[in-house]
Design a protein around this motif. Structure first.
Motif, mmCIF file in Angstrom:
data_model
loop_
_atom_site.group_PDB
_atom_site.id
_atom_site.type_symbol
_atom_site.label_atom_id
_atom_site.label_comp_id
_atom_site.label_asym_id
_atom_site.label_seq_id
_atom_site.Cartn_x
_atom_site.Cartn_y
_atom_site.Cartn_z
ATOM 1 N N GLY A 270 0.780 -1.231 0.000
ATOM 2 C CA GLY A 270 0.000 0.000 0.000
ATOM 3 C C GLY A 270 0.810 1.279 0.000
ATOM 4 N N HIS A 271 2.125 1.182 -0.139
ATOM 5 C CA HIS A 271 2.976 2.371 -0.133
ATOM 6 C C HIS A 271 3.132 2.935 -1.540
ATOM 7 C CE1 HIS A 271 4.014 1.554 3.994
ATOM 8 N NE2 HIS A 271 4.472 0.344 3.679
ATOM 9 N N ALA A 272 3.291 4.239 -1.618
ATOM 10 C CA ALA A 272 3.657 4.893 -2.871
ATOM 11 C C ALA A 272 5.178 4.839 -2.971
ATOM 12 C CB ALA A 272 3.192 6.340 -2.878
ATOM 13 N N VAL A 273 5.694 4.550 -4.159
ATOM 14 C CA VAL A 273 7.138 4.405 -4.345
ATOM 15 C C VAL A 273 7.634 5.444 -5.342
ATOM 16 C CG1 VAL A 273 8.993 2.861 -5.076
ATOM 17 C CG2 VAL A 273 7.023 1.930 -3.838
ATOM 18 N N LEU A 274 8.644 6.183 -4.922
ATOM 19 C CA LEU A 274 9.380 7.085 -5.803
ATOM 20 C C LEU A 274 10.700 6.398 -6.114
ATOM 21 C CD1 LEU A 274 8.833 10.394 -3.802
ATOM 22 C CD2 LEU A 274 7.525 9.571 -5.769
ATOM 23 N N GLU A 275 11.224 6.578 -7.322
ATOM 24 C CA GLU A 275 12.410 5.846 -7.736
ATOM 25 C C GLU A 275 13.472 6.761 -8.318
ATOM 26 O OE1 GLU A 275 11.395 2.702 -10.465
ATOM 27 O OE2 GLU A 275 9.552 2.257 -9.374
ATOM 28 N N ALA A 276 14.723 6.445 -7.984
ATOM 29 C CA ALA A 276 15.874 7.099 -8.607
ATOM 30 C C ALA A 276 16.952 6.044 -8.778
ATOM 31 C CB ALA A 276 16.379 8.247 -7.742
ATOM 32 N N ASP A 277 17.638 6.089 -9.922
ATOM 33 C CA ASP A 277 18.685 5.091 -10.162
ATOM 34 C C ASP A 277 20.087 5.651 -9.961
ATOM 35 O OD1 ASP A 277 18.944 6.653 -12.425
ATOM 36 O OD2 ASP A 277 18.679 5.011 -13.844
ATOM 37 N N ARG A 278 20.190 6.877 -9.506
ATOM 38 C CA ARG A 278 21.474 7.514 -9.188
ATOM 39 C C ARG A 278 21.297 8.356 -7.928
ATOM 40 N NH1 ARG A 278 22.841 4.342 -12.429
ATOM 41 N NH2 ARG A 278 24.062 4.628 -14.312
ATOM 42 N N ALA A 279 22.369 8.483 -7.173
ATOM 43 C CA ALA A 279 22.317 9.223 -5.913
ATOM 44 C C ALA A 279 21.925 10.681 -6.118
ATOM 45 C CB ALA A 279 23.663 9.129 -5.191
ATOM 46 N N GLU A 280 22.525 11.315 -7.117
ATOM 47 C CA GLU A 280 22.245 12.729 -7.347
ATOM 48 C C GLU A 280 20.763 12.967 -7.640
ATOM 49 O OE1 GLU A 280 26.500 11.825 -8.561
ATOM 50 O OE2 GLU A 280 24.553 10.901 -8.929
ATOM 51 N N ALA A 281 20.176 12.122 -8.472
ATOM 52 C CA ALA A 281 18.751 12.242 -8.794
ATOM 53 C C ALA A 281 17.906 11.965 -7.554
ATOM 54 C CB ALA A 281 18.370 11.277 -9.922
ATOM 55 N N GLY A 282 18.337 11.028 -6.731
ATOM 56 C CA GLY A 282 17.614 10.713 -5.502
ATOM 57 C C GLY A 282 17.623 11.867 -4.508
ATOM 58 N N ILE A 283 18.744 12.528 -4.398
ATOM 59 C CA ILE A 283 18.841 13.680 -3.494
ATOM 60 C C ILE A 283 17.876 14.772 -3.945
ATOM 61 C CG2 ILE A 283 20.356 15.559 -2.727
ATOM 62 C CD1 ILE A 283 22.670 13.446 -2.817
ATOM 63 N N ASP B 245 12.582 17.585 -3.230
ATOM 64 C CA ASP B 245 11.323 18.030 -3.834
ATOM 65 C C ASP B 245 10.092 17.342 -3.243
ATOM 66 O OD1 ASP B 245 12.834 19.653 -5.487
ATOM 67 O OD2 ASP B 245 12.682 18.336 -7.231
ATOM 68 N N ALA B 246 10.175 16.034 -3.015
ATOM 69 C CA ALA B 246 8.997 15.248 -2.626
ATOM 70 C C ALA B 246 8.856 15.029 -1.129
ATOM 71 C CB ALA B 246 9.031 13.889 -3.333
ATOM 72 N N ARG B 247 9.942 15.147 -0.387
ATOM 73 C CA ARG B 247 9.937 14.912 1.065
ATOM 74 C C ARG B 247 9.230 13.605 1.426
ATOM 75 N NH1 ARG B 247 11.999 16.726 4.869
ATOM 76 N NH2 ARG B 247 10.207 16.937 6.183
ATOM 77 N N PRO B 248 9.780 12.462 1.004
ATOM 78 C CA PRO B 248 9.155 11.167 1.301
ATOM 79 C C PRO B 248 9.180 10.859 2.792
ATOM 80 C CG PRO B 248 11.361 10.834 0.461
ATOM 81 C CD PRO B 248 11.072 12.306 0.320
ATOM 82 N N ARG C 93 25.422 11.579 3.615
ATOM 83 C CA ARG C 93 25.947 12.790 4.261
ATOM 84 C C ARG C 93 25.259 14.036 3.702
ATOM 85 N NH1 ARG C 93 30.584 9.389 4.531
ATOM 86 N NH2 ARG C 93 31.308 9.918 2.442
ATOM 87 N N CYS C 94 25.013 14.067 2.391
ATOM 88 C CA CYS C 94 24.312 15.205 1.772
ATOM 89 C C CYS C 94 22.884 15.318 2.309
ATOM 90 C CB CYS C 94 24.271 15.054 0.259
ATOM 91 S SG CYS C 94 25.844 15.267 -0.567
ATOM 92 N N LEU C 95 22.179 14.189 2.358
ATOM 93 C CA LEU C 95 20.784 14.199 2.825
ATOM 94 C C LEU C 95 20.690 14.603 4.289
ATOM 95 C CD1 LEU C 95 19.634 10.954 1.013
ATOM 96 C CD2 LEU C 95 18.681 13.247 0.624
ATOM 97 N N LYS C 96 21.597 14.114 5.118
ATOM 98 C CA LYS C 96 21.533 14.403 6.551
ATOM 99 C C LYS C 96 22.054 15.794 6.898
ATOM 100 C CE LYS C 96 19.430 10.852 8.198
ATOM 101 N NZ LYS C 96 18.134 10.997 8.856
ATOM 102 N N SER C 97 22.824 16.408 5.991
ATOM 103 C CA SER C 97 23.325 17.758 6.265
ATOM 104 C C SER C 97 22.381 18.843 5.758
ATOM 105 C CB SER C 97 24.717 17.942 5.647
ATOM 106 O OG SER C 97 24.643 17.935 4.238
ATOM 107 N N SER C 98 21.347 18.463 5.041
ATOM 108 C CA SER C 98 20.385 19.423 4.511
ATOM 109 C C SER C 98 19.200 19.568 5.465
ATOM 110 C CB SER C 98 19.871 18.946 3.146
ATOM 111 O OG SER C 98 18.765 19.728 2.740
ATOM 112 N N ALA C 99 18.857 20.792 5.792
ATOM 113 C CA ALA C 99 17.711 21.030 6.675
ATOM 114 C C ALA C 99 16.420 20.477 6.073
ATOM 115 C CB ALA C 99 17.565 22.530 6.946
ATOM 116 N N THR D 14 16.001 17.681 4.351
ATOM 117 C CA THR D 14 15.884 16.222 4.350
ATOM 118 C C THR D 14 16.472 15.541 5.587
ATOM 119 O OG1 THR D 14 17.929 16.087 3.046
ATOM 120 C CG2 THR D 14 15.837 16.020 1.827
ATOM 121 N N SER D 15 17.064 16.276 6.485
ATOM 122 C CA SER D 15 17.767 15.664 7.617
ATOM 123 C C SER D 15 16.863 14.860 8.538
ATOM 124 C CB SER D 15 18.518 16.724 8.429
ATOM 125 O OG SER D 15 17.598 17.639 9.004
#
Length: 121
Positions: A25-38, A43-46, A65-71, A73-74
């Motif tokens: 029942g979950h919605a899934v967002l997909e990225a095949d590279r780290a940069e696109a995922g970040i 944008d989507a705040r999953p 480290r990028c995700l956790k250092s950003s206000a 997405t942290s």
């Protein structure tokens, strides 16, 4: 249910994760590279991010480290989604900011239990 971002470069692993998460029942967002995922995470705040460690270009440790250092997405729970299970890997993963760890190949029986636990963070 929840929106879960899966950042995974292996199509078979992505397909399995998508199938299991969608069936739960979950919605899934997909990225095949780290940069696109970040970018997608900003944008989507999953509700949860599953992030592979070994990817071309930016690896999952740097992406964490990028995700956790950003206000922006942290505060999103971040789980390693990886086949790395050698001595010391777990410490490196948690040291990069991950909140949890799901090993591949995944066990269908425990995967959704681990996801449910991650969503309760």
């Amino acid at each position: 249910m929840a929106t879960i971002l899966v950042i995974e470069d292996n199509p078979a692993n992505m397909k399995l994760a998508r199938f299991l998460l969608n069936n739960a029942g979950h919605a899934v967002l997909e990225a095949d590279r780290a940069e696109a995922g970040i970018t997608l995470a900003h944008d989507a705040r999953p509700d949860l991010i599953l992030l592979d460690i070994q990817m071309p270009g930016m690896d999952g440790l740097e992406a964490a480290r990028c995700l956790k250092s950003s206000a922006r997405t942290s505060d999103i729970p971040l789980y390693a989604f990886t086949g790395l299970a050698m001595k010391g890997d777990r410490e490196k993963i948690f040291g990069s900011g991950f909140d949890g760890y799901i090993t591949k190949p995944i066990s269908v029986g425990t995967f959704l239990k681990e996801i449910d636990g991650a969503l309760k963070l």
